[in-house]
Design a protein around this motif. Structure first.
Motif, short mmCIF file in Angstrom:
data_model
loop_
_atom_site.label_atom_id
_atom_site.label_comp_id
_atom_site.label_asym_id
_atom_site.label_seq_id
_atom_site.Cartn_x
_atom_site.Cartn_y
_atom_site.Cartn_z
N GLU A 182 0.81 -1.21 0.00
CA GLU A 182 0.00 0.00 0.00
C GLU A 182 0.85 1.26 0.00
N ILE A 183 1.96 1.21 0.72
CA ILE A 183 2.71 2.45 0.87
C ILE A 183 4.09 2.35 0.21
N GLU A 184 4.21 1.40 -0.74
CA GLU A 184 5.51 1.19 -1.37
C GLU A 184 6.05 2.47 -2.02
N ALA A 212 5.04 5.54 -1.50
CA ALA A 212 5.22 6.57 -0.48
C ALA A 212 6.54 6.39 0.25
N MET A 236 4.02 13.93 -5.32
CA MET A 236 3.72 12.55 -5.67
C MET A 236 3.62 11.67 -4.43
N LEU A 237 4.30 12.09 -3.36
CA LEU A 237 4.14 11.40 -2.08
C LEU A 237 2.69 11.51 -1.62
N VAL A 238 2.15 12.73 -1.70
CA VAL A 238 0.75 12.94 -1.34
C VAL A 238 -0.15 12.10 -2.25
N ALA A 269 0.59 9.35 -3.84
CA ALA A 269 0.71 7.93 -3.53
C ALA A 269 -0.11 7.57 -2.29
N LEU A 270 -0.06 8.44 -1.28
CA LEU A 270 -0.82 8.16 -0.06
C LEU A 270 -2.32 8.19 -0.33
N LYS A 272 -3.20 5.05 -2.47
CA LYS A 272 -3.05 3.70 -1.92
C LYS A 272 -3.84 3.46 -0.64
N LEU A 273 -3.99 4.49 0.18
CA LEU A 273 -4.73 4.29 1.43
C LEU A 273 -6.23 4.40 1.16
N TYR A 274 -6.74 3.47 0.32
CA TYR A 274 -8.07 3.68 -0.21
C TYR A 274 -9.18 3.53 0.83
#
Lengths: 291, 333
Positions: free
Chosen positions: A267-269, A271, B130-132, B134-135, B138-140
């Motif tokens: 999930e956080i790969e 990140a 992109m960090l934001v 990705a979070l 992915k943290l659906y």
């Protein structure tokens, strides 16, 4: 022996990320331009290779080695497209402000997203023949696709060739001189235009090669170049701007973390990768091997 | 002297342009179709983003390629409050909350980014956004993942609105114009303040600014945070118009669109980003409805713009005005 597979997968990720970020870094180092269209060149390589493979395997009596040789087509086309981009778009940008240089490559990215759609249509391309033919081999009790090993091998060869080219040949030394001090290089009478073209075409071809190598392992879709571009950015940030060694070490780090991350913390790969990049930047702002 | 010039500029022709634009904005709901009015609302929300973005680009000399992060912070503040603390879901609460959260995020990110300039700053802001992304992506189970989150219609001081079109073309439009005017005046004051002049000194020559006693990194951070808050508020207002928010707004692609619209309007002028935001909104939507190859159109426009009209629309207008004035004096002789 599961860890061994992770390491191998990590090497495989490393290989293809390295090819992309090497190209990105050469362009960045020599020309000082961050090529946002780099992902599109990668995608062009992938589409071209996939299309050639599918066409060839549709024909009768095509010898198998030809399928593998045809993988080069992606690199060639991407290099050619790179030549056009450099001549038409990048050249007027020398000496212009940074925002224009970035935006022109952003414009090229938008353009090529749709050009790809126009040329190859919107559907996915499945060109898995080179992957299937090689099959799997047993390594320490695990079946592992031989094609992945081939990709690692090709990357090793290409990477070494580029390294020799940059460090040992006269042309490479001129390129490095250009990246170190553009003004001084001009004063010494180096042909800046020609060198810039060479750097850009080389970088583009490397991205295209990465795309063609990856094409047999996954369906080639629209928007194919977005994620690798981001990974290449992380590599550049971790390794340092314009550093070949940095591109290599950065790719190893990103590749291994991805390989483990996909299994352990999917999930956080992504990140985690960005977090590592951020931490490195706070500790060592110029990147691991930046100057 | 400074005071004299300030008074002069307040009663100059520019002031009347501003005033007539405001009057136009207030009567536009009577003239535009609901569809175009909503497009204008998108444009106004993005105009706030553009103003914030340009504080960094034009006045501080920093090119951010990750403003989508703060935009997303504003928009997701609204969405998350709506999902998890619905009792707080009213406009008068949501706006301060989006200011608060975009302050926090831009402060943390800015702290990392302002140590760098030029291309490294661009890559860094891009990576952090992109960090934001990705979070959010992915943290659906928290953020709704790629489906995004629904943005309900907020209540306003106890008033409840039932239909989104009525809300958008009625109360919300005037509220949006109000926030826009406040933001406009605030930013105008910022860039003309000693602080704004200090930023421009940093942009022109970092070392010299430092020698004069300006604390370069701290001032850059202030500019970054103000810019981030403007973007966050723009994102929050945008989310009400859109009714839905997805992680796409944190993607660097969206940040690239922000850069594009500011350049389209002309980043060298204070008003440029506003023009750019509104024109871009209409251009993008009409290009999208005209052809599926809209990215091609946007991309070609961008390339032509960079090659032929680097000062953008506002720069073009200003040049036209200068030409006309010159022509007048010439014919006067």
């Amino acid at each position: 022996m599961q860890w061994f597979i992770y390491v191998l997968n990590g090497l495989y990720f490393t290989a293809f990320i390295f090819l992309i970020s090497l190209g990105l870094n050469i362009i960045l180092g020599v020309m000082g331009i961050l090529n946002l269209a780099h992902g599109s060149l990668y995608a062009i390589g992938a589409f071209m290779a996939a299309w050639v493979i599918i066409t060839l395997s549709g024909l009768k009596g095509v010898p198998v080695p030809l399928l593998y040789i045809s993988l080069i087509s992606g690199a060639l086309l991407a290099g050619f497209v790179g030549l056009i981009i450099e001549r038409v778009l990048i050249r007027p940008m020398y000496g212009r402000a940074l925002e224009y240089q970035l935006l022109i490559t952003f414009g090229a990215l938008l353009l090529f997203e749709d050009l790809i759609k126009l040329v190859w249509g919107g559907e996915a391309y499945y060109a898995s023949q080179p992957f299937d033919i090689l099959g799997k081999i047993q390594i320490l009790g695990n079946a592992y696709p031989l094609y992945f090993l081939l990709v690692i091998l090709v990357t090793l060869i290409v990477g070494s060739a580029v390294w020799v080219f940059i460090t040992k040949t006269k042309m490479g030394i001129m390129l490095r001189a250009l990246s170190l001090d553009r003004e001084m290089a001009t004063a010494l009478g180096l042909e800046i235009d020609k060198l810039s073209t060479i750097a850009f075409v080389l970088g583009a071809a490397l991205a295209g090669l990465a795309g063609s190598l990856i094409a047999p392992t996954t369906p080639v879709l629209l928007g194919f170049g977005m994620e690798p571009l981001i990974l290449a950015f992380i590599v550049v940030v971790i390794g340092g701007l314009g550093s070949l060694k940095g591109a290599f070490i950065g790719s190893v780090i990103v590749g291994q973390i991805r390989s483990i991350g996909i299994v352990v913390f999917p999930e956080i790969e992504l990140a985690i990768l960005f977090l590592i990049a951020a931490v490195i930047l706070v500790v060592k702002p110029e990147g691991l091997f930046g100057r | 002297m400074g005071q004299l010039r300030w008074r002069g500029s307040i009663l100059g022709p520019r002031f009347f342009v501003y005033l007539s634009t405001l009057v136009l904005l207030l009567i536009l709901p009577l003239l535009l179709s609901p569809f175009n009015l909503i497009l204008l609302e998108y444009g106004l929300a993005l105009a706030l983003v553009g103003l914030g973005f340009n504080l960094l680009l034009r006045y501080t000399g920093l090119l951010s390629f990750g403003h989508g992060a703060y935009f997303a912070t504003g928009a997701y503040t609204v969405a998350m409050v709506g999902r998890y603390i619905p009792e707080l879901y009213s406009l008068e609460m949501l706006l301060p909350l989006s200011v608060l959260f975009s302050f926090i995020v831009s402060f943390v990110f800015g702290f990392i980014c302002v140590r760098h300039t030029r291309i490294f700053f661009a890559i860094l802001t891009l990576s952090l956004s992109m960090l934001v992304f990705a979070l959010l992506f992915k943290l659906y189970h928290i953020t709704g993942g790629s489906d995004g989150l629904y943005i309900p219609i907020p209540s306003v001081f106890g008033m409840v609105f039932n239909r989104r079109p009525d809300f958008l073309s009625g109360f919300f439009y005037y509220f949006l114009v109000f926030v826009f005017v406040v933001g406009f005046l605030f930013m105008k004051a910022v860039v003309n303040s000693p602080f704004g002049k200090a930023l421009q000194a940093i942009r022109d020559n970092e070392i010299r600014a430092e020698l004069v006693g300006i604390r370069v990194k701290r001032y850059r951070l202030y500019a970054f945070v103000i810019s981030g808050i403007f973007t966050g508020v723009g994102g929050a207002l945008w989310s009400f118009v859109n009714g839905h928010v997805t992680p796409e707004v944190a993607h660097w692609f969206f940040s690239g669109e922000i850069v594009y619209m500011v350049l389209l309007g002309g980043f060298a002028n204070f008003e440029g980003p506003i023009i750019g935001a509104i024109v871009f909104t209409f251009l993008k939507l009409y290009a999208m409805s005209f052809t599926e190859y809209w990215m091609f159109i946007i991309g070609i426009t961008l390339i032509i713009l960079v090659l032929l009209l680097p000062t953008g629309i506002a720069g073009g207008i200003y040049r036209l005005i200068t030409e006309i004035r010159k022509g007048k004096t010439l014919s006067g002789i």
